[in-house]
Design a protein around this motif. Structure first.
Motif, PDB file in Angstrom:
ATOM      1  N   THR A 342       0.199  -1.198  -0.185  1.00 40.47           N
ATOM      2  CA  THR A 342       0.119   0.161   0.355  1.00 40.47           C
ATOM      3  C   THR A 342       0.869   0.879  -0.031  1.00 40.47           C
ATOM      4  O   THR A 342       0.545   2.464  -0.765  1.00 40.47           O
ATOM      5  N   ALA A 343       2.095   1.417   0.480  1.00 39.15           N
ATOM      6  CA  ALA A 343       2.610   2.620   0.966  1.00 39.15           C
ATOM      7  C   ALA A 343       3.344   2.861  -0.395  1.00 39.15           C
ATOM      8  O   ALA A 343       3.548   3.839  -0.836  1.00 39.15           O
ATOM      9  N   GLU A 344       3.834   1.405  -0.832  1.00 42.64           N
ATOM     10  CA  GLU A 344       4.671   2.074  -2.333  1.00 42.64           C
ATOM     11  C   GLU A 344       3.808   2.121  -3.324  1.00 42.64           C
ATOM     12  O   GLU A 344       4.269   3.578  -4.584  1.00 42.64           O
ATOM     13  N   ILE A 345       2.703   1.449  -3.445  1.00 46.61           N
ATOM     14  CA  ILE A 345       1.719   2.113  -4.555  1.00 46.61           C
ATOM     15  C   ILE A 345       1.083   3.663  -4.790  1.00 46.61           C
ATOM     16  O   ILE A 345       1.289   4.335  -5.391  1.00 46.61           O
ATOM     17  N   ALA A 346       0.937   4.305  -3.080  1.00 51.86           N
ATOM     18  CA  ALA A 346       0.621   5.584  -2.822  1.00 51.86           C
ATOM     19  C   ALA A 346       2.313   6.273  -3.151  1.00 51.86           C
ATOM     20  O   ALA A 346       2.263   7.556  -3.564  1.00 51.86           O
ATOM     21  N   ALA A 347       3.292   5.951  -3.020  1.00 48.77           N
ATOM     22  CA  ALA A 347       4.457   6.375  -3.541  1.00 48.77           C
ATOM     23  C   ALA A 347       4.594   6.434  -4.500  1.00 48.77           C
ATOM     24  O   ALA A 347       4.899   8.025  -5.146  1.00 48.77           O
ATOM     25  N   GLN A 348       3.844   6.207  -5.100  1.00 48.78           N
ATOM     26  CA  GLN A 348       4.386   5.255  -6.804  1.00 48.78           C
ATOM     27  C   GLN A 348       2.753   6.935  -7.242  1.00 48.78           C
ATOM     28  O   GLN A 348       2.869   6.478  -8.443  1.00 48.78           O
ATOM     29  N   GLY A 349       1.978   7.311  -6.426  1.00 50.10           N
ATOM     30  CA  GLY A 349       1.131   8.497  -7.195  1.00 50.10           C
ATOM     31  C   GLY A 349      -0.412   8.096  -7.700  1.00 50.10           C
ATOM     32  O   GLY A 349      -1.249   8.973  -7.382  1.00 50.10           O
ATOM     33  N   ALA A 350      -0.634   6.517  -6.788  1.00 47.33           N
ATOM     34  CA  ALA A 350      -2.165   5.604  -6.670  1.00 47.33           C
ATOM     35  C   ALA A 350      -2.482   6.804  -5.769  1.00 47.33           C
ATOM     36  O   ALA A 350      -2.378   7.311  -4.552  1.00 47.33           O
ATOM     37  N   GLU A 351      -3.983   6.740  -6.110  1.00 49.55           N
ATOM     38  CA  GLU A 351      -4.647   7.294  -4.907  1.00 49.55           C
ATOM     39  C   GLU A 351      -5.385   6.194  -4.128  1.00 49.55           C
ATOM     40  O   GLU A 351      -6.322   5.293  -4.669  1.00 49.55           O
ATOM     41  N   VAL A 352      -5.580   6.186  -2.943  1.00 55.22           N
ATOM     42  CA  VAL A 352      -5.661   4.993  -2.106  1.00 55.22           C
ATOM     43  C   VAL A 352      -6.458   5.059  -1.216  1.00 55.22           C
ATOM     44  O   VAL A 352      -6.764   5.332  -0.129  1.00 55.22           O
ATOM     45  N   PRO A 368      -0.072   7.296   7.539  1.00 56.78           N
ATOM     46  CA  PRO A 368      -1.135   8.032   7.783  1.00 56.78           C
ATOM     47  C   PRO A 368      -0.747   8.395   6.166  1.00 56.78           C
ATOM     48  O   PRO A 368       0.595   8.068   5.547  1.00 56.78           O
ATOM     49  N   GLY A 369      -2.075   8.635   5.529  1.00 50.97           N
ATOM     50  CA  GLY A 369      -1.991   9.496   3.921  1.00 50.97           C
ATOM     51  C   GLY A 369      -3.559   7.857   2.842  1.00 50.97           C
ATOM     52  O   GLY A 369      -3.521   8.817   2.473  1.00 50.97           O
ATOM     53  N   PRO A 370      -3.120   7.095   2.740  1.00 46.55           N
ATOM     54  CA  PRO A 370      -4.695   6.748   1.758  1.00 46.55           C
ATOM     55  C   PRO A 370      -5.519   6.930   3.021  1.00 46.55           C
ATOM     56  O   PRO A 370      -5.745   6.838   4.356  1.00 46.55           O
ATOM     57  N   ALA A 371      -6.486   6.770   1.983  1.00 50.41           N
ATOM     58  CA  ALA A 371      -8.256   6.855   3.246  1.00 50.41           C
ATOM     59  C   ALA A 371      -8.133   5.067   3.673  1.00 50.41           C
ATOM     60  O   ALA A 371      -8.219   4.279   2.722  1.00 50.41           O
ATOM     61  N   TYR A 372      -8.951   5.575   4.894  1.00 46.55           N
ATOM     62  CA  TYR A 372      -9.476   4.312   5.477  1.00 46.55           C
ATOM     63  C   TYR A 372     -10.558   4.059   5.628  1.00 46.55           C
ATOM     64  O   TYR A 372     -11.333   4.537   5.577  1.00 46.55           O
ATOM     65  N   ARG A 373     -11.438   2.470   4.673  1.00 47.82           N
ATOM     66  CA  ARG A 373     -12.681   2.741   4.384  1.00 47.82           C
ATOM     67  C   ARG A 373     -13.447   1.507   5.659  1.00 47.82           C
ATOM     68  O   ARG A 373     -12.674   0.393   5.408  1.00 47.82           O
ATOM     69  N   ALA A 374     -14.263   1.680   6.371  1.00 49.65           N
ATOM     70  CA  ALA A 374     -14.998   1.139   7.524  1.00 49.65           C
ATOM     71  C   ALA A 374     -15.385  -0.220   6.657  1.00 49.65           C
ATOM     72  O   ALA A 374     -16.456  -1.204   6.655  1.00 49.65           O
ATOM     73  N   ASP A 375     -16.016   0.353   4.615  1.00 48.83           N
ATOM     74  CA  ASP A 375     -16.932  -0.460   4.623  1.00 48.83           C
ATOM     75  C   ASP A 375     -16.182  -0.809   3.345  1.00 48.83           C
ATOM     76  O   ASP A 375     -15.951   0.383   1.941  1.00 48.83           O
ATOM     77  N   VAL A 376     -16.478  -1.853   2.404  1.00 52.02           N
ATOM     78  CA  VAL A 376     -15.912  -2.377   1.674  1.00 52.02           C
ATOM     79  C   VAL A 376     -16.212  -1.689  -0.036  1.00 52.02           C
ATOM     80  O   VAL A 376     -15.560  -1.957  -0.930  1.00 52.02           O
ATOM     81  N   LEU A 377     -18.038  -2.184   0.055  1.00 53.77           N
ATOM     82  CA  LEU A 377     -18.025  -1.251  -1.157  1.00 53.77           C
ATOM     83  C   LEU A 377     -17.227   0.207  -1.073  1.00 53.77           C
ATOM     84  O   LEU A 377     -16.807   0.666  -2.284  1.00 53.77           O
ATOM     85  N   GLU A 378     -17.244   1.017  -0.080  1.00 54.67           N
ATOM     86  CA  GLU A 378     -17.085   2.976   0.035  1.00 54.67           C
ATOM     87  C   GLU A 378     -15.397   2.463  -0.894  1.00 54.67           C
ATOM     88  O   GLU A 378     -14.681   3.467  -1.173  1.00 54.67           O
ATOM     89  N   ALA A 379     -14.555   1.594  -0.186  1.00 56.69           N
ATOM     90  CA  ALA A 379     -13.514   1.615  -0.286  1.00 56.69           C
ATOM     91  C   ALA A 379     -12.847   1.479  -1.962  1.00 56.69           C
ATOM     92  O   ALA A 379     -12.428   1.811  -2.602  1.00 56.69           O
ATOM     93  N   CYS A 380     -13.437   0.447  -2.594  1.00 55.21           N
ATOM     94  CA  CYS A 380     -13.365  -0.421  -3.895  1.00 55.21           C
ATOM     95  C   CYS A 380     -14.706   0.643  -4.735  1.00 55.21           C
ATOM     96  O   CYS A 380     -14.074   0.418  -5.861  1.00 55.21           O
ATOM     97  N   ARG A 381     -15.550   1.906  -4.324  1.00 54.74           N
ATOM     98  CA  ARG A 381     -15.861   2.810  -5.458  1.00 54.74           C
ATOM     99  C   ARG A 381     -15.472   3.782  -6.071  1.00 54.74           C
ATOM    100  O   ARG A 381     -14.501   4.222  -6.050  1.00 54.74           O
ATOM    101  N   GLY A 382     -15.421   3.272  -7.468  1.00 59.27           N
ATOM    102  CA  GLY A 382     -14.559   4.367  -8.536  1.00 59.27           C
ATOM    103  C   GLY A 382     -12.905   4.190  -8.484  1.00 59.27           C
ATOM    104  O   GLY A 382     -12.478   4.454  -9.630  1.00 59.27           O
TER     105      GLY A 382
END
Length: 475
Positions: A342-352, A368-382
């Motif tokens: 997760t840290a590496e793909i965020a460092a390479q420019g992904a919105e995670v 810290p940095g990525p968005a953390y979602r309590a709902d699976v569908l919300e994490a995957c939205r878009g």
């Protein structure tokens, strides 16, 4: 019997609750007052199935208490279990024994009668001998204290079962008296038929690190085979199934994927390497360096494959990550392969965006940095890409069609080889797995440069507050 358990982190809290459960009077000791108060209220400071109920019922029954007073512990019992953390040192591969030494320094001068000090923490071979000298130098005149070693073999998510119904007990002792005391402690387990191996302390110390080294080797072996399978167009899951039918090999720990992490296997094999070098037999376990390197390489390979699925770059891509902990049924993110990716793909420019059933708070503190979602569908939205990085049961039961409704592009990397490829592909997903044949790539999905994950033998990633001076490290 009356027992104390010094250190109420993962190991200590579980051991204290389980010893009370089999009928002993137990006093848990820790320097962290907020932790002891939470445990006394039946609240575990980490996720372990069944532990809160065990804490509650034994504190209510009067068999389990907690304190911050080592003096109270010295007066309470004659058998003291040492369950403090032994993390990797910041300046080397070796284990940091300062918390173990602190127990000797604080407990020994307070003892007023002969006692047995029983180590359960994972330590380098020779620790019992050196700790015995340390304890003896601090005892009052006329008081004797013997040190024994009784290693633990807990699995996070199964720790209560592993304590109450272990597959073996190992008693590393130097006298018949110590063996008799420990057999009395574990009498209910022994009556139930638990195998018991009595040996010298050095062998007992080695049992745990040797077991973890073997398991780590098995995991890295199958992950090395996964890379060969990818190059040859073979299927590592079928390969592992075939190998697992050989009783000399077995199927457990032979699942290819993102690799191992957590507070035990990585730091234990590194500490074993360091101790072997000190004993001038480093060459005999030098293969563990390659085991660790292969394990870290899996993280880089996962990032590479994810980048390919994302179209060759993470810039401008939304990535959903399923899983942050190093394994399911735990909230432990220390040295988590999922969090490293997760840290590496965020460092390479992904919105995670990250989802995890239990580890979001620890993950948020550690990364810290990525968005953390309590709902699976919300994490995957878009999302342009979904990464399955921790093998939680609920991810295996996700509805691929429902998830396809919320993502921007149905691309999935199963880095744990735990999902049903046919079901996901039938729902329209472009799915890839480590070590399994790939479908025909979509246009533009070419090879991309390899990414370098930090030094293969570097210190483990530790979430802030994961352990303190008298808190056992999670396993």
């Amino acid at each position: 019997m009356r027992l104390t358990v010094i250190g109420t982190g993962y190991l200590g809290a579980v051991h204290a609750a389980c010893m009370a459960e089999i009928g002993h009077e137990v006093l848990g000791v820790d320097t962290d007052r907020s932790r002891t108060e939470a445990l006394a209220a039946g609240q575990a400071p980490f996720f372990e199935p069944g532990l809160p109920a065990l804490l509650t019922q034994n504190t209510k029954a009067g068999r389990l208490r907690f304190t911050t007073s080592t003096q109270e512990a010295a007066a309470f019992a004659d058998v003291h279990f040492v369950c403090v953390g032994t993390p990797q040192r910041a300046d080397s591969l070796a284990a940091d024994l300062r918390h173990v030494d602190a127990v000797a320094d604080t407990l020994a001068p307070l003892l007023t009668r002969d006692s047995l000090i029983v180590g359960k923490s994972t330590v380098p071979v020779g620790t019992t001998r050196s700790l015995s000298r340390r304890v003896s130098a601090r005892l009052r005149s006329g008081v004797d204290a013997e040190v024994a070693w009784n290693p633990e073999f807990l699995r996070e998510g199964h720790a209560i079962k592993d304590t109450l119904s272990p597959d073996r007990l190992v008693l590393g002792v130097t006298s018949p008296h110590a063996e008799r005391v420990l057999r009395e402690v574990y009498a209910p387990l022994l009556r139930a038929g638990t195998p018991c191996i009595t040996t010298d302390p050095a062998t007992a110390e080695l049992v745990k690190v040797a077991a973890n080294s073997f398991l780590a080797t098995k995991i890295s072996f199958v992950n090395a085979m996964a890379e060969v399978c990818e190059a040859a167009g073979a299927d590592v899951v079928t390969l592992a199934d075939a190998l697992g039918h050989d009783p000399r090999i077995g199927r457990r720990f032979l699942s290819a994927g993102l690799g191992f992490g957590g507070g035990c296997l990585p730091k234990d094999i590194r500490a074993f390497l360091a101790r072997a070098e000190e004993l001038r037999v480093g060459e005999s376990v030098s293969f563990l360096r390659e085991v660790d390197r292969i394990n870290r390489r899996q993280r880089a390979r996962t990032v590479d494959l994810a980048r390919q699925l994302a179209g060759g770059t993470f810039e401008g891509r939304r990535v959903a990550v399923l899983g942050a902990t190093f394994k399911p049924d735990s909230d432990d993110v220390r040295d988590s392969p999922a969090l490293a990716v997760t840290a590496e793909i965020a460092a390479q420019g992904a919105e995670v965006a990250v989802h995890d059933p239990q580890g979001l708070d620890n993950a948020r503190r550690a990364l810290p940095g990525p968005a953390y979602r309590a709902d699976v569908l919300e994490a995957c939205r878009g999302a342009d890409l979904v990464l399955h990085l921790t093998e939680w049961r609920q991810y295996r039961t996700l509805d691929p069609a429902e998830l396809a409704e919320v993502v921007r592009a149905p691309r999935l990397l199963d880095a744990r080889n735990a999902l049903d490829p046919a079901a996901w592909r039938a729902a329209g997903w472009h799915l890839r797995s480590l070590g399994r044949p790939a479908p025909v790539p979509s246009p533009g999905q070419g090879e991309s440069p390899r990414v370098s994950i930090p030094h293969a033998l570097g210190p483990s990633c530790t979430a802030p507050g994961a352990a303190d001076s008298l808190s056992g490290a999670p396993k």
